[in-house]
Design a protein around this motif. Structure first.
Motif, mmCIF file in Angstrom:
data_model
loop_
_atom_site.group_PDB
_atom_site.id
_atom_site.type_symbol
_atom_site.label_atom_id
_atom_site.label_comp_id
_atom_site.label_asym_id
_atom_site.label_seq_id
_atom_site.Cartn_x
_atom_site.Cartn_y
_atom_site.Cartn_z
ATOM 1 N N THR A 34 14.936 -1.849 9.539
ATOM 2 C CA THR A 34 14.459 -3.171 10.315
ATOM 3 C C THR A 34 15.203 -4.463 9.114
ATOM 4 O OG1 THR A 34 12.220 -3.376 10.279
ATOM 5 C CG2 THR A 34 13.093 -2.341 12.297
ATOM 6 N N GLY A 35 14.565 -4.537 8.144
ATOM 7 C CA GLY A 35 14.502 -5.401 7.120
ATOM 8 C C GLY A 35 12.777 -6.553 7.478
ATOM 9 N N ALA A 36 12.768 -6.004 8.102
ATOM 10 C CA ALA A 36 11.847 -6.937 9.432
ATOM 11 C C ALA A 36 9.866 -6.263 9.023
ATOM 12 C CB ALA A 36 11.695 -7.379 10.585
ATOM 13 N N ILE A 37 9.418 -6.790 8.677
ATOM 14 C CA ILE A 37 7.296 -6.624 9.112
ATOM 15 C C ILE A 37 7.144 -7.270 10.369
ATOM 16 C CG2 ILE A 37 6.566 -8.152 7.040
ATOM 17 C CD1 ILE A 37 4.322 -5.651 6.899
ATOM 18 N N VAL A 38 6.361 -7.036 11.085
ATOM 19 C CA VAL A 38 5.945 -7.530 12.188
ATOM 20 C C VAL A 38 4.493 -7.982 11.640
ATOM 21 C CG1 VAL A 38 5.954 -8.295 14.364
ATOM 22 C CG2 VAL A 38 7.729 -7.436 13.584
ATOM 23 N N ILE A 39 4.011 -8.589 12.082
ATOM 24 C CA ILE A 39 2.793 -9.392 12.161
ATOM 25 C C ILE A 39 1.626 -9.704 13.292
ATOM 26 C CG2 ILE A 39 0.711 -10.947 10.575
ATOM 27 C CD1 ILE A 39 2.102 -11.124 8.653
ATOM 28 N N LYS A 80 15.502 -8.923 0.408
ATOM 29 C CA LYS A 80 14.752 -9.509 0.690
ATOM 30 C C LYS A 80 13.336 -9.181 2.029
ATOM 31 C CE LYS A 80 16.162 -13.167 4.182
ATOM 32 N NZ LYS A 80 17.187 -13.881 4.990
ATOM 33 N N LEU A 81 12.203 -9.658 2.908
ATOM 34 C CA LEU A 81 11.399 -8.588 3.451
ATOM 35 C C LEU A 81 11.855 -10.040 4.782
ATOM 36 C CD1 LEU A 81 10.444 -6.198 5.072
ATOM 37 C CD2 LEU A 81 8.653 -7.119 3.868
ATOM 38 N N GLU A 82 12.228 -10.307 6.272
ATOM 39 C CA GLU A 82 11.789 -11.052 6.934
ATOM 40 C C GLU A 82 10.198 -10.714 7.261
ATOM 41 O OE1 GLU A 82 12.922 -12.411 11.428
ATOM 42 O OE2 GLU A 82 14.173 -11.001 10.463
ATOM 43 N N VAL A 83 9.499 -11.523 7.629
ATOM 44 C CA VAL A 83 8.526 -11.212 8.249
ATOM 45 C C VAL A 83 7.957 -12.454 9.042
ATOM 46 C CG1 VAL A 83 5.945 -12.539 8.118
ATOM 47 C CG2 VAL A 83 7.021 -11.406 5.466
ATOM 48 N N ARG A 84 7.509 -11.693 10.362
ATOM 49 C CA ARG A 84 8.014 -12.159 12.211
ATOM 50 C C ARG A 84 6.713 -11.683 12.357
ATOM 51 N NH1 ARG A 84 12.315 -7.453 13.988
ATOM 52 N NH2 ARG A 84 14.721 -8.838 12.820
ATOM 53 N N TYR A 85 6.039 -12.683 13.869
ATOM 54 C CA TYR A 85 4.997 -13.087 14.241
ATOM 55 C C TYR A 85 4.251 -12.749 15.583
ATOM 56 C CZ TYR A 85 4.060 -15.085 10.094
ATOM 57 O OH TYR A 85 4.513 -15.312 8.442
ATOM 58 N N ASN A 86 4.101 -12.287 15.866
ATOM 59 C CA ASN A 86 3.527 -11.996 17.363
ATOM 60 C C ASN A 86 1.688 -11.862 17.947
ATOM 61 O OD1 ASN A 86 5.497 -9.978 19.258
ATOM 62 N ND2 ASN A 86 3.464 -9.595 19.708
#
Length: 303
Positions: A34-39, A80-86
């Motif tokens: 996904t190229g993203a990690i969800v915090i 690149k790694l997108e940092v997403r928030y939840n």
């Protein structure tokens, strides 16, 4: 007959390969794809995880997780790694981690042995003690639970503080009404409004709530701890590859002094959005935890 045997062997081989792939798949694979990690993070747990004036997640644990995300990016060799928030609450944090909605839970979750059945924890990054807090005019002593006899104490529903004060109440027949709140902010509002005589919370959160209020001098925080509570970043259970990357990153942040610097930023310096300063020196228990990293959920390990 030979053809059937050959086909059967091929099917078994394919099944084994599929099973091995399924068992080997984990958060690192998901993050790579996904190229993203969800915090995951609470929204009112000052100074661990809360929202600034722009409604952006910030805080001590959030910032540690942001550093961990950089380490995950490096481990996966991603450009690149997108940092997403939840957002999370005490009721949603474990389900959201287990169903894959979030990859890490970065707030003020106590590392409890019972929780190890459902999740894993990174090495402890904060050691709290559970304390009582009250309005000065409530006629109670936050260092003595017995003075709350027949009154109400607010605590975060589903959290360790709620269970602890409920156990103390039942054991001593205090007749305390333990009121559940959705988060730290609501817990404090119950005390502020007079709905509850006091609250049970971890000391860091109690100091953050009082310091953030309009009239901090209206409240008193107990100095007698009811229980030690080690905090850790929550990780998915049974994902050793992901846990190793996260744990190694946290330990490196301990060794290079980054976590100590983040601590000073959020506990001994003015913090946004109102520039409050908790003036809360690092405890000896936390100093020991940073010097000797452990993901133990046993409070005795931090004494």
């Amino acid at each position: 007959m030979k053809t059937i045997a050959t086909l059967a062997a091929a099917l078994l081989s394919a099944a084994a390969t599929t099973t091995a792939h399924a068992e080997g798949a984990g958060r690192l694979d998901k993050i790579r794809e996904t190229g993203a990690i969800v915090i995951g993070h609470p929204e009112s747990s000052v100074p661990f995880a809360y929202l600034d004036a722009s409604q952006k997640p910030i805080g001590y644990t959030v910032e540690i997780c942001q550093e961990v995300a950089k380490a995950v990016q490096a481990a996966l060799k991603l450009p690149k790694l997108e940092v997403r928030y939840n957002p999370t609450t005490s009721a949603t944090r474990i389900p959201l981690l287990n169903n894959g909605t979030i990859d890490l839970e970065c707030g003020n979750t106590t590392n409890l042995p019972d929780r190890h059945k459902l999740v894993s924890f990174a090495p402890t990054t904060f050691v709290a003690q559970v304390v009582l807090m009250a309005r000065k005019d409530a006629g109670v002593d936050p260092n003595n639970p017995a003075t709350f006899r027949g009154k109400a104490i607010a605590a975060q529903a589903g959290g360790q503080t709620f269970r602890l004060i409920s156990e103390i109440n039942a054991k001593n027949n205090y007749g305390i009404q333990v009121i559940g709140a959705k988060d730290t902010g609501e817990t404090f509002l119950m005390v502020q409004s007079g709905r509850a005589a006091g609250s049970a919370n971890d000391d860091g959160l109690a100091y953050g709530s009082v310091a953030s209020s309009k009239n901090p001098d209206d409240f008193v925080i107990g100095t007698k701890g009811l229980q030690l509570a080690p905090y850790g970043i929550m990780e998915p259970k049974d994902d050793p590859a992901f846990k190793k990357v996260v744990d190694d990153a946290v330990i490196e942040l301990m060794k290079n002094g980054k976590i100590a610097a983040i601590y000073e930023k959020y506990f001994n310096s003015p913090i946004p959005p109102r520039g409050i300063n908790l003036k809360y020196p690092m405890s000896d228990a936390l100093k020991r935890a940073l010097a000797h990293p452990t993901d133990s959920g046993d409070p005795a390990a931090y004494e």
